[in-house]
Design a protein around this motif. Structure first.
Motif, PDB file in Angstrom:
ATOM      1  N   LEU A 115      14.141  14.221  33.937  1.00 31.66           N
ATOM      2  CA  LEU A 115      13.350  14.431  35.140  1.00 31.66           C
ATOM      3  C   LEU A 115      12.262  15.472  34.910  1.00 31.66           C
ATOM      4  N   LYS A 116      12.570  16.510  34.128  1.00 31.40           N
ATOM      5  CA  LYS A 116      11.629  17.605  33.889  1.00 31.40           C
ATOM      6  C   LYS A 116      10.505  17.231  32.936  1.00 31.40           C
ATOM      7  N   GLU A 117      10.613  16.089  32.249  1.00 34.97           N
ATOM      8  CA  GLU A 117       9.582  15.686  31.293  1.00 34.97           C
ATOM      9  C   GLU A 117       8.218  15.520  31.953  1.00 34.97           C
ATOM     10  N   ASP A 118       8.181  15.024  33.181  1.00 28.65           N
ATOM     11  CA  ASP A 118       6.884  14.780  33.823  1.00 28.65           C
ATOM     12  C   ASP A 118       6.698  15.541  35.128  1.00 28.65           C
ATOM     13  N   LEU A 119       7.674  16.364  35.519  1.00 28.25           N
ATOM     14  CA  LEU A 119       7.593  17.059  36.793  1.00 28.25           C
ATOM     15  C   LEU A 119       8.255  18.425  36.680  1.00 28.25           C
ATOM     16  N   VAL A 120       7.579  19.439  37.217  1.00 32.20           N
ATOM     17  CA  VAL A 120       8.119  20.796  37.233  1.00 32.20           C
ATOM     18  C   VAL A 120       8.084  21.295  38.672  1.00 32.20           C
ATOM     19  N   VAL A 121       9.226  21.738  39.172  1.00 23.75           N
ATOM     20  CA  VAL A 121       9.273  22.338  40.501  1.00 23.75           C
ATOM     21  C   VAL A 121       9.137  23.840  40.328  1.00 23.75           C
ATOM     22  N   ILE A 122       8.155  24.405  40.996  1.00 26.73           N
ATOM     23  CA  ILE A 122       7.845  25.830  40.870  1.00 26.73           C
ATOM     24  C   ILE A 122       8.592  26.632  41.929  1.00 26.73           C
ATOM     25  N   ALA A 123       8.694  26.077  43.137  1.00 30.71           N
ATOM     26  CA  ALA A 123       9.402  26.738  44.228  1.00 30.71           C
ATOM     27  C   ALA A 123       9.787  25.704  45.271  1.00 30.71           C
ATOM     28  N   ALA A 124      10.891  25.948  45.963  1.00 33.96           N
ATOM     29  CA  ALA A 124      11.338  25.036  47.019  1.00 33.96           C
ATOM     30  C   ALA A 124      12.132  25.812  48.051  1.00 33.96           C
ATOM     31  N   LYS A 125      11.915  25.452  49.305  1.00 31.96           N
ATOM     32  CA  LYS A 125      12.565  26.158  50.409  1.00 31.96           C
ATOM     33  C   LYS A 125      12.578  25.244  51.626  1.00 31.96           C
ATOM     34  N   THR A 126      13.562  25.435  52.488  1.00 29.55           N
ATOM     35  CA  THR A 126      13.641  24.695  53.738  1.00 29.55           C
ATOM     36  C   THR A 126      13.541  25.672  54.901  1.00 29.55           C
ATOM     37  N   ALA A 127      12.864  25.254  55.952  1.00 30.91           N
ATOM     38  CA  ALA A 127      12.800  26.036  57.187  1.00 30.91           C
ATOM     39  C   ALA A 127      13.307  25.162  58.324  1.00 30.91           C
ATOM     40  N   ASN A 128      13.953  25.782  59.276  1.00 32.81           N
ATOM     41  CA  ASN A 128      14.490  25.061  60.420  1.00 32.81           C
ATOM     42  C   ASN A 128      13.615  25.337  61.642  1.00 32.81           C
ATOM     43  N   LEU A 129      13.006  24.284  62.183  1.00 32.96           N
ATOM     44  CA  LEU A 129      12.238  24.382  63.424  1.00 32.96           C
ATOM     45  C   LEU A 129      13.191  24.016  64.556  1.00 32.96           C
ATOM     46  N   PHE A 130      13.346  24.931  65.531  1.00 30.77           N
ATOM     47  CA  PHE A 130      14.294  24.679  66.612  1.00 30.77           C
ATOM     48  C   PHE A 130      13.755  25.183  67.938  1.00 30.77           C
ATOM     49  N   LYS A 131      14.370  24.706  68.997  1.00 27.99           N
ATOM     50  CA  LYS A 131      14.010  25.146  70.344  1.00 27.99           C
ATOM     51  C   LYS A 131      15.036  26.192  70.757  1.00 27.99           C
ATOM     52  N   ASN A 132      14.558  27.410  70.949  1.00 27.78           N
ATOM     53  CA  ASN A 132      15.414  28.520  71.331  1.00 27.78           C
ATOM     54  C   ASN A 132      15.461  28.570  72.860  1.00 27.78           C
ATOM     55  N   THR A 133      16.589  28.183  73.431  1.00 27.74           N
ATOM     56  CA  THR A 133      16.702  28.083  74.893  1.00 27.74           C
ATOM     57  C   THR A 133      16.697  29.452  75.566  1.00 27.74           C
ATOM     58  N   SER A 134      16.890  30.532  74.814  1.00 27.68           N
ATOM     59  CA  SER A 134      16.859  31.867  75.418  1.00 27.68           C
ATOM     60  C   SER A 134      15.434  32.390  75.568  1.00 27.68           C
ATOM     61  N   LEU A 135      14.465  31.714  74.939  1.00 22.88           N
ATOM     62  CA  LEU A 135      13.069  32.128  75.042  1.00 22.88           C
ATOM     63  C   LEU A 135      12.388  31.333  76.152  1.00 22.88           C
ATOM     64  N   THR A 136      11.574  32.009  76.945  1.00 23.28           N
ATOM     65  CA  THR A 136      10.813  31.313  77.985  1.00 23.28           C
ATOM     66  C   THR A 136       9.337  31.371  77.621  1.00 23.28           C
ATOM     67  N   GLY A 137       8.650  30.291  77.884  1.00 21.38           N
ATOM     68  CA  GLY A 137       7.212  30.244  77.606  1.00 21.38           C
ATOM     69  C   GLY A 137       6.888  29.811  76.191  1.00 21.38           C
ATOM     70  N   SER A 138       7.588  30.327  75.216  1.00 16.39           N
ATOM     71  CA  SER A 138       7.374  29.967  73.808  1.00 16.39           C
ATOM     72  C   SER A 138       8.730  29.661  73.168  1.00 16.39           C
ATOM     73  N   PRO A 139       9.299  28.511  73.518  1.00 20.69           N
ATOM     74  CA  PRO A 139      10.682  28.253  73.082  1.00 20.69           C
ATOM     75  C   PRO A 139      10.847  27.837  71.613  1.00 20.69           C
ATOM     76  N   TYR A 140       9.773  27.386  70.959  1.00 23.37           N
ATOM     77  CA  TYR A 140       9.936  26.911  69.589  1.00 23.37           C
ATOM     78  C   TYR A 140       9.885  28.079  68.615  1.00 23.37           C
ATOM     79  N   ASP A 141      10.847  28.096  67.715  1.00 28.11           N
ATOM     80  CA  ASP A 141      10.969  29.178  66.740  1.00 28.11           C
ATOM     81  C   ASP A 141      11.420  28.564  65.423  1.00 28.11           C
ATOM     82  N   PHE A 142      11.484  29.375  64.384  1.00 26.32           N
ATOM     83  CA  PHE A 142      11.936  28.874  63.089  1.00 26.32           C
ATOM     84  C   PHE A 142      12.791  29.908  62.385  1.00 26.32           C
TER      85      PHE A 142
END
Length: 144
Positions: free
Chosen positions: A12-39
């Motif tokens: 797999l590494k012969e033709d592809l190199v991964v330099i960095a990888a990360k996951t983020a979670n986008l969620f609706k925070n029900t305790s926030l009012t007005g701006s409920p989307y957070d990560f």
């Protein structure tokens, strides 16, 4: 794996190199009012394992037959992405900072007044490229 597909990490590494990888979670925070989307940003992926390379290969295969180009910006765009990417590639930002600033922008747009309900979930960020020294690579961003 299917016939003809590489199976080992070395293949797999012969033709592809991964330099960095990360996951983020986008969620609706029900305790926030007005701006409920957070990560919440996850941990860096373990690049010693082949999961990031396999993930890129699967996504590339899915879009290979579309004949569409995604993610190109005109030279004088006001979008935040070119500035963030330029700073990251120049070494002025860490990958985790890049992910955080992208996600802050996603949340700002999601929290704009009048915006309807949005899909939430995990967003995967992978910086990858070829093994060539001059290749600055590509940034794969996909919601799963």
């Amino acid at each position: 794996m299917k016939d003809g597909e590489p199976e080992t990490l070395e293949e797999l590494k012969e033709d592809l190199v991964v330099i960095a990888a990360k996951t983020a979670n986008l969620f609706k925070n029900t305790s926030l009012t007005g701006s409920p989307y957070d990560f919440k940003q996850g941990s860096d992926w373990d690049l010693k394992k082949d999961i990031a390379i396999r993930f890129v290969k699967i996504i590339d295969r899915k879009f290979a037959n579309n004949n569409k180009f995604h993610g190109y910006f005109p030279p004088k765009t006001m979008h935040i992405a070119p500035k963030l990417l330029t700073n990251y590639i120049a070494g002025r930002k860490l990958f985790s900072d890049l992910v955080s600033e992208f996600m802050e922008n996603v949340c700002a747009v999601a929290n704009e007044p009048g915006r309807g309900a949005l899909a939430v979930g995990h967003i995967v960020f992978i910086h990858y490229g070829s093994a060539e020294d001059e290749d600055i690579g590509r940034l794969l961003v996909v919601m799963v």
